[in-house]
Design a protein around this motif. Structure first.
Motif, PDB file in Angstrom:
ATOM      1  N   THR A  12       0.817  -1.219   0.000  1.00 26.69           N
ATOM      2  CA  THR A  12       0.000   0.000   0.000  1.00 26.69           C
ATOM      3  C   THR A  12       0.852   1.272   0.000  1.00 26.69           C
ATOM      4  N   LYS A  13       2.180   1.077  -0.137  1.00 28.35           N
ATOM      5  CA  LYS A  13       3.122   2.197  -0.246  1.00 28.35           C
ATOM      6  C   LYS A  13       3.146   3.083   0.998  1.00 28.35           C
ATOM      7  N   LYS A  14       2.863   2.486   2.148  1.00 29.20           N
ATOM      8  CA  LYS A  14       2.973   3.227   3.399  1.00 29.20           C
ATOM      9  C   LYS A  14       4.420   3.253   3.899  1.00 29.20           C
ATOM     10  N   ILE A  15       5.214   2.269   3.476  1.00 29.09           N
ATOM     11  CA  ILE A  15       6.645   2.284   3.749  1.00 29.09           C
ATOM     12  C   ILE A  15       7.372   1.946   2.457  1.00 29.09           C
ATOM     13  N   ALA A  16       8.682   2.177   2.452  1.00 34.03           N
ATOM     14  CA  ALA A  16       9.482   1.909   1.250  1.00 34.03           C
ATOM     15  C   ALA A  16       9.541   0.413   0.954  1.00 34.03           C
ATOM     16  N   LYS A  17       9.906   0.093  -0.263  1.00 37.47           N
ATOM     17  CA  LYS A  17       9.906  -1.293  -0.728  1.00 37.47           C
ATOM     18  C   LYS A  17      11.193  -1.999  -0.301  1.00 37.47           C
ATOM     19  N   PHE A  18      11.300  -2.239   0.990  1.00 39.53           N
ATOM     20  CA  PHE A  18      12.447  -2.975   1.506  1.00 39.53           C
ATOM     21  C   PHE A  18      12.262  -4.465   1.237  1.00 39.53           C
ATOM     22  N   PRO A  19      13.368  -5.216   1.137  1.00 39.36           N
ATOM     23  CA  PRO A  19      13.244  -6.652   0.827  1.00 39.36           C
ATOM     24  C   PRO A  19      12.597  -7.452   1.953  1.00 39.36           C
ATOM     25  N   ILE A  20      11.719  -8.372   1.558  1.00 40.81           N
ATOM     26  CA  ILE A  20      11.120  -9.336   2.477  1.00 40.81           C
ATOM     27  C   ILE A  20      11.614 -10.714   2.049  1.00 40.81           C
ATOM     28  N   ILE A  21      12.402 -11.358   2.898  1.00 44.16           N
ATOM     29  CA  ILE A  21      13.087 -12.600   2.546  1.00 44.16           C
ATOM     30  C   ILE A  21      12.559 -13.735   3.414  1.00 44.16           C
ATOM     31  N   LEU A  22      11.893 -14.698   2.799  1.00 47.80           N
ATOM     32  CA  LEU A  22      11.413 -15.876   3.512  1.00 47.80           C
ATOM     33  C   LEU A  22      12.478 -16.958   3.440  1.00 47.80           C
ATOM     34  N   VAL A  23      12.871 -17.482   4.577  1.00 54.64           N
ATOM     35  CA  VAL A  23      13.946 -18.477   4.630  1.00 54.64           C
ATOM     36  C   VAL A  23      13.350 -19.856   4.911  1.00 54.64           C
ATOM     37  N   GLY A  24      13.619 -20.803   4.010  1.00 58.39           N
ATOM     38  CA  GLY A  24      13.134 -22.171   4.186  1.00 58.39           C
ATOM     39  C   GLY A  24      12.053 -22.526   3.180  1.00 58.39           C
ATOM     40  N   THR A  25      12.463 -22.939   1.992  1.00 58.85           N
ATOM     41  CA  THR A  25      11.504 -23.260   0.936  1.00 58.85           C
ATOM     42  C   THR A  25      10.499 -24.310   1.385  1.00 58.85           C
ATOM     43  N   GLU A  26      10.980 -25.348   2.073  1.00 59.53           N
ATOM     44  CA  GLU A  26      10.093 -26.436   2.485  1.00 59.53           C
ATOM     45  C   GLU A  26       9.002 -25.955   3.437  1.00 59.53           C
ATOM     46  N   PHE A  27       9.316 -24.963   4.252  1.00 63.59           N
ATOM     47  CA  PHE A  27       8.350 -24.434   5.203  1.00 63.59           C
ATOM     48  C   PHE A  27       7.344 -23.518   4.517  1.00 63.59           C
ATOM     49  N   TRP A  28       7.806 -22.649   3.629  1.00 57.85           N
ATOM     50  CA  TRP A  28       6.966 -21.592   3.071  1.00 57.85           C
ATOM     51  C   TRP A  28       6.253 -21.978   1.778  1.00 57.85           C
ATOM     52  N   CYS A  29       6.639 -23.075   1.131  1.00 55.65           N
ATOM     53  CA  CYS A  29       6.108 -23.367  -0.205  1.00 55.65           C
ATOM     54  C   CYS A  29       4.591 -23.562  -0.205  1.00 55.65           C
ATOM     55  N   GLY A  30       4.029 -24.196   0.842  1.00 58.35           N
ATOM     56  CA  GLY A  30       2.580 -24.393   0.888  1.00 58.35           C
ATOM     57  C   GLY A  30       1.823 -23.083   0.951  1.00 58.35           C
ATOM     58  N   LEU A  31       2.297 -22.151   1.773  1.00 57.29           N
ATOM     59  CA  LEU A  31       1.651 -20.842   1.886  1.00 57.29           C
ATOM     60  C   LEU A  31       1.774 -20.062   0.583  1.00 57.29           C
ATOM     61  N   ILE A  32       2.945 -20.098  -0.023  1.00 56.10           N
ATOM     62  CA  ILE A  32       3.162 -19.370  -1.273  1.00 56.10           C
ATOM     63  C   ILE A  32       2.280 -19.945  -2.382  1.00 56.10           C
ATOM     64  N   ASP A  33       2.160 -21.271  -2.447  1.00 55.29           N
ATOM     65  CA  ASP A  33       1.283 -21.892  -3.449  1.00 55.29           C
ATOM     66  C   ASP A  33      -0.164 -21.461  -3.233  1.00 55.29           C
TER      67      ASP A  33
END
Length: 240
Positions: free
Chosen positions: A172-193
């Motif tokens: 929503t552009k309320k803050i600058a576009k800083f990087p958001i890095i998710l660590v652990g493909t096996e953990f996050w892949c279900g949520l991302i899908d």
């Protein structure tokens, strides 16, 4: 300190008990000054420290778990590269973040929250960079305002809350576009899908471009590469 209740029923009964105007005015109005004091103390303390990289993750992760050890390596690498590290100040992944940062050359900050379970200060935070909060929303403001990037390790509801708060504010552009890095493909892949297939493609409740706000990695080198690439793109440099 937050009031402690014997059980959930006691808290529900108190919350639903009708209150007089004087009780409302006394309790709610004076709470404003407590909230204000947390903001003032947080702003003054963090302004002296400067922006850092926030590391989010579960308080329940044990010290011998692979994600604890990885969070420690990530924080050490970030700190040695000159970036300060902010965590929630508690055990688990937060402890790993402060522990790794303590091996580097940059500040190691803890933003703790008063909770009835799980949360307590870990021993690896710099002694003058240990902040305590009663209010979650004040604490989250400190994370967002003073973070140059967000490293999100596997965690529970609190971690998801912090992650989606950052994504929403960037989206929503309320803050600058800083990087958001998710660590652990096996953990996050279900949520991302689910986000891609359900949230975006099936219900159109987000834009495909929003996925560009997130990077998924598995190593400490990849984390630092994402952060360094961001800084080089905008001709920035670490604060420390």
């Amino acid at each position: 300190m937050s009031k402690e209740y014997k059980d959930d029923d006691e808290k529900i009964r108190e919350d639903l008990t009708p209150k007089t105007w004087n009780e409302i005015r006394s309790n709610d109005s004076w709470a404003i000054f407590k909230i204000m004091s947390e903001f003032v103390n947080g702003f003054e303390s963090m302004a002296r420290i400067g922006p850092c990289v926030s590391i989010f993750g579960s308080a329940r992760t044990k010290g011998d778990h692979k994600y604890y050890l990885l969070a420690e390596k990530i924080a050490e690498k970030i700190s040695k590269a000159g970036y300060g590290v902010i965590t929630g100040g508690g055990p688990g992944i937060m402890e790993a973040g402060n522990k790794g940062a303590a091996k580097g050359m940059s500040p190691s900050v803890g933003l703790n929250i008063d909770l009835p379970f799980e949360q307590h200060f870990n021993q690896y935070i710099d002694s003058d960079k240990n902040l305590n909060f009663d209010y979650f929303f004040v604490r989250k403001v400190m994370f967002v305002k003073y973070s140059q990037g967000f490293v999100v390790m596997p965690g529970g509801f609190g971690t998801l809350d912090e992650m989606f708060e950052a994504i929403t504010l960037i989206q929503t552009k309320k803050i600058a576009k800083f990087p958001i890095i998710l660590v652990g493909t096996e953990f996050w892949c279900g949520l991302i899908d689910w986000i891609k297939n359900v949230l975006i493609e099936k219900y159109f409740n987000a834009s495909p471009e929003d996925m560009n706000l997130i990077k998924i990695v598995d190593t400490e080198d990849e984390v630092l590469e994402v952060i360094d690439t961001f800084y080089k793109k905008y001709n920035l440099s670490p604060n420390f």
